[in-house]
Design an enzyme around this catalytic site. Structure first.
Site, PDB file in Angstrom:
ATOM      1  N   ALA A  81       0.840  -1.208   0.000  1.00 56.28           N
ATOM      2  CA  ALA A  81       0.000   0.000   0.000  1.00 56.28           C
ATOM      3  C   ALA A  81       0.870   1.250   0.000  1.00 56.28           C
ATOM      4  O   ALA A  81       1.666   1.460   0.912  1.00 56.28           O
ATOM      5  CB  ALA A  81      -0.899  -0.005   1.234  1.00 56.28           C
ATOM      6  N   ALA A  82       0.719   2.070  -1.030  1.00 55.28           N
ATOM      7  CA  ALA A  82       1.528   3.292  -1.137  1.00 55.28           C
ATOM      8  C   ALA A  82       1.040   4.120  -2.313  1.00 55.28           C
ATOM      9  O   ALA A  82       0.318   3.619  -3.180  1.00 55.28           O
ATOM     10  CB  ALA A  82       3.001   2.949  -1.353  1.00 55.28           C
ATOM     11  N   THR A 124      11.807   0.729  -4.738  1.00 56.74           N
ATOM     12  CA  THR A 124      11.795   1.080  -6.163  1.00 56.74           C
ATOM     13  C   THR A 124      13.176   1.486  -6.650  1.00 56.74           C
ATOM     14  O   THR A 124      13.999   2.007  -5.855  1.00 56.74           O
ATOM     15  CB  THR A 124      10.807   2.249  -6.412  1.00 56.74           C
ATOM     16  N   TYR A 148       8.466  11.092  -4.362  1.00 58.18           N
ATOM     17  CA  TYR A 148       8.109   9.661  -4.344  1.00 58.18           C
ATOM     18  C   TYR A 148       9.318   8.799  -3.969  1.00 58.18           C
ATOM     19  O   TYR A 148       9.264   7.979  -3.047  1.00 58.18           O
ATOM     20  CB  TYR A 148       7.566   9.239  -5.717  1.00 58.18           C
ATOM     21  N   HIS A 196       0.995   4.682 -17.210  1.00 58.43           N
ATOM     22  CA  HIS A 196       2.092   3.791 -17.581  1.00 58.43           C
ATOM     23  C   HIS A 196       2.075   3.431 -19.057  1.00 58.43           C
ATOM     24  O   HIS A 196       1.010   3.296 -19.669  1.00 58.43           O
ATOM     25  CB  HIS A 196       2.064   2.535 -16.716  1.00 58.43           C
ATOM     26  N   LEU A 197       3.273   3.266 -19.581  1.00 60.95           N
ATOM     27  CA  LEU A 197       3.433   3.137 -21.035  1.00 60.95           C
ATOM     28  C   LEU A 197       2.652   1.959 -21.635  1.00 60.95           C
ATOM     29  O   LEU A 197       1.891   2.144 -22.596  1.00 60.95           O
ATOM     30  CB  LEU A 197       4.926   3.003 -21.372  1.00 60.95           C
ATOM     31  N   ILE A 214       5.061   9.856 -27.280  1.00 64.72           N
ATOM     32  CA  ILE A 214       6.407   9.462 -26.843  1.00 64.72           C
ATOM     33  C   ILE A 214       7.017  10.668 -26.148  1.00 64.72           C
ATOM     34  O   ILE A 214       7.215  11.719 -26.768  1.00 64.72           O
ATOM     35  CB  ILE A 214       7.273   9.044 -28.049  1.00 64.72           C
ATOM     36  N   ARG A 228      13.832   1.333 -20.380  1.00 65.80           N
ATOM     37  CA  ARG A 228      13.414   0.809 -19.082  1.00 65.80           C
ATOM     38  C   ARG A 228      13.536  -0.711 -19.069  1.00 65.80           C
ATOM     39  O   ARG A 228      13.510  -1.361 -20.109  1.00 65.80           O
ATOM     40  CB  ARG A 228      11.936   1.186 -18.806  1.00 65.80           C
TER      41      ARG A 228
HETATM   42  N1  UFG Z   1       6.154   7.107 -21.539  1.00 63.10           N
HETATM   43  C1  UFG Z   1       5.853   7.695 -22.761  1.00 63.10           C
HETATM   44  N2  UFG Z   1       4.551   7.998 -23.022  1.00 63.10           N
HETATM   45  C2  UFG Z   1       3.533   7.736 -22.127  1.00 63.10           C
HETATM   46  C3  UFG Z   1       3.859   7.134 -20.895  1.00 63.10           C
HETATM   47  C4  UFG Z   1       5.196   6.833 -20.623  1.00 63.10           C
HETATM   48  O1  UFG Z   1       6.719   7.951 -23.580  1.00 63.10           O
HETATM   49  O2  UFG Z   1       2.374   8.055 -22.440  1.00 63.10           O
HETATM   50  C5  UFG Z   1       7.554   6.773 -21.264  1.00 63.10           C
HETATM   51  C6  UFG Z   1       8.096   7.450 -20.029  1.00 63.10           C
HETATM   52  O3  UFG Z   1       8.591   8.719 -20.337  1.00 63.10           O
HETATM   53  C7  UFG Z   1       9.170   6.456 -19.602  1.00 63.10           C
HETATM   54  C8  UFG Z   1       8.639   5.095 -20.062  1.00 63.10           C
HETATM   55  O4  UFG Z   1       7.640   5.385 -21.030  1.00 63.10           O
HETATM   56  O5  UFG Z   1      10.352   6.726 -20.283  1.00 63.10           O
HETATM   57  C9  UFG Z   1       8.024   4.288 -18.952  1.00 63.10           C
HETATM   58  O6  UFG Z   1       7.106   5.139 -18.257  1.00 63.10           O
HETATM   59  P1  UFG Z   1       6.073   4.596 -17.191  1.00 63.10           P
HETATM   60  O7  UFG Z   1       5.245   5.761 -16.755  1.00 63.10           O
HETATM   61  O8  UFG Z   1       5.401   3.382 -17.717  1.00 63.10           O
HETATM   62  O9  UFG Z   1       7.004   4.100 -16.006  1.00 63.10           O
HETATM   63  P2  UFG Z   1       8.076   4.933 -15.184  1.00 63.10           P
HETATM   64  O10 UFG Z   1       9.404   4.454 -15.678  1.00 63.10           O
HETATM   65  O11 UFG Z   1       7.865   6.379 -15.174  1.00 63.10           O
HETATM   66  O12 UFG Z   1       7.680   4.501 -13.708  1.00 63.10           O
HETATM   67  C10 UFG Z   1       8.083   3.331 -13.104  1.00 63.10           C
HETATM   68  C11 UFG Z   1       7.160   3.031 -11.924  1.00 63.10           C
HETATM   69  C12 UFG Z   1       7.300   4.085 -10.856  1.00 63.10           C
HETATM   70  C13 UFG Z   1       8.734   4.233 -10.488  1.00 63.10           C
HETATM   71  C14 UFG Z   1       9.537   4.543 -11.710  1.00 63.10           C
HETATM   72  C15 UFG Z   1      10.996   4.663 -11.400  1.00 63.10           C
HETATM   73  O13 UFG Z   1       5.839   2.967 -12.359  1.00 63.10           O
HETATM   74  O14 UFG Z   1       6.550   3.692  -9.715  1.00 63.10           O
HETATM   75  O15 UFG Z   1       9.378   3.504 -12.657  1.00 63.10           O
HETATM   76  O16 UFG Z   1      11.581   5.486 -12.354  1.00 63.10           O
HETATM   77  F1  UFG Z   1       8.898   5.233  -9.609  1.00 63.10           F
END
Ligand code: UFG
Length: 337
Positions: A81-82, A124, A148, A196-197, A214, A228
């Site tokens: 939970a967070a 994380t 975060y 999320h992507l 993107i 990633r």
């Molecule tokens: N991205 C896009 N377009 C979108 C959504 C995301 O290009 O519409 C890109 C982001 O910029 C990133 C990649 O896709 O480069 C992945 O993005 P996400 O939002 O899917 O995931 P994050 O890497 O931002 O987040 C994840 C976890 C978080 C954690 C983080 C650590 O969900 O909880 O990794 O960096 F904090």
């Protein structure tokens, strides 16, 4: 590790068990015959994702927590939970310090009062901040760049102090990018709003979103988009059971990265989704999203060495296929299940 060492003793209290990773972990505990109870305030989780005994409770409510511990007498806690959005944490740090730090303190105090001493929790890769080197092993300095990430690092430190002073057994699991869905097809990633992507890309394939943006194509990466390390949610669940079993065998404290060690760019993820779904998935480039490091890829061998854990489904095409099966069957998320 033998099968017995991969399965912890219960009962296990799963906080946030109605959420994405929590629901998959709860399912695996049940499948292994471990008694489990889910505690969730349903602020972002889904009651439909839980088939275990359920307590609707907020971690801020100490009296409710004490009642839950008295009723179920958990031996261990897995704490999901967070609050988890980097961008939101910049806008609303008070919310993140309350929900992630203060509520974790409340949980630890309830555990102390109930003499419950084992906890595995979600940390994380965001606790590392901007990578000084890639891949990121566990010895990389932790210098988070968002509220975060800082709240998650505070959680790690608080638990380390409780471990030293009060004998708490702790495992901090530092996830990279959780992705995919249950192979059974009934559990998956549903966030409101979705950021999320992979789920966003699949919404385009479903026709509920016109195109994927993107966020930046001028990063110092091979194709200019962020890289990633996507890790299957069922592999994450498996690692939690192993970590708890390891704690119970005397392995505390643990701090372990969970990733595949292989990175994929945003463009590669979109291309994979095009192949998996057969949909053209239009994409457009927009400016960088604040706070996104160019490359986050897990390094080190601690998960393998200490937990005997290897991702069973590391292939990005398998991860996207599993997510696609879930999203196709649940285009409105759990709303229609
Ligand atoms: N991205 C896009 N377009 C979108 C959504 C995301 O290009 O519409 C890109 C982001 O910029 C990133 C990649 O896709 O480069 C992945 O993005 P996400 O939002 O899917 O995931 P994050 O890497 O931002 O987040 C994840 C976890 C978080 C954690 C983080 C650590 O969900 O909880 O990794 O960096 F904090």
């Amino acid at each position: 590790m033998s099968a017995a060492q991969e399965t912890p003793a219960g009962p296990v209290l799963v906080t946030g068990g109605a959420g994405y990773i929590g629901s998959h972990t709860t399912r695996l505990l049940q499948a292994r015959g471990v008694p489990v109870v889910v505690l969730d305030n349903l602020s972002t989780g889904w009651r439909q994702a839980v088939s275990a005994p359920f307590e609707l409770a907020d971690l801020g409510d100490r009296a409710r927590l004490d009642a839950v511990f008295a009723r179920h007498r958990p031996r261990a806690v897995i704490h999901f939970a967070a609050k988890t959005y980097v961008g939101e944490s910049v806008e609303k740090p008070a919310l993140y310090y309350r929900e992630n730090v203060f509520h974790t303190w409340n949980l630890l105090e309830a555990m102390r009062a109930a003499e419950c001493r084992e906890i595995v929790f979600s940390s994380t890769c965001a606790t590392y901040g901007n990578p000084l080197r890639v891949p990121l092993d566990e010895a990389h300095p932790q210098d988070p760049i968002s509220p975060y990430g800082r709240t998650k690092l505070h959680m790690e430190h608080m638990m380390q102090d409780y471990a030293r002073a009060y004998g708490l057994q702790i495992a901090a699991l530092r996830y990279f990018n959780a992705a995919g869905a249950s192979r059974a097809g009934d559990l998956g990633e549903v966030h409101r709003p979705e950021t999320h992507l992979i789920p966003l890309v699949l919404q385009v394939a479903l026709g509920t979103r016109a195109k994927i943006q993107i966020f930046g194509d001028d990063y110092p990466t091979p194709d200019g988009t962020c890289v990633r390390d996507y890790i299957h949610v069922e592999d994450l669940a498996d690692a939690h059971l192993r970590a708890l079993a390891r704690l119970q065998a005397g392995g505390s404290p643990l701090a372990i990265n969970l990733g595949t060690g292989k990175g994929f760019s945003v463009r590669e993820v979109i291309e994979t989704a095009r192949r998996v779904t057969g949909h053209p998935i239009p994409a457009a480039t927009s400016p960088r999203r604040e706070g996104d490091p160019p490359i986050l890829v897990s390094g080190g061998t601690r998960a393998r060495d200490v937990l005997g854990w290897e991702p069973a489904r590391p292939d990005i095409a398998d991860i996207v296929s599993d997510a696609w099966r879930f999203h196709r069957a649940h285009p409105d998320g759990y709303a229609q299940s």
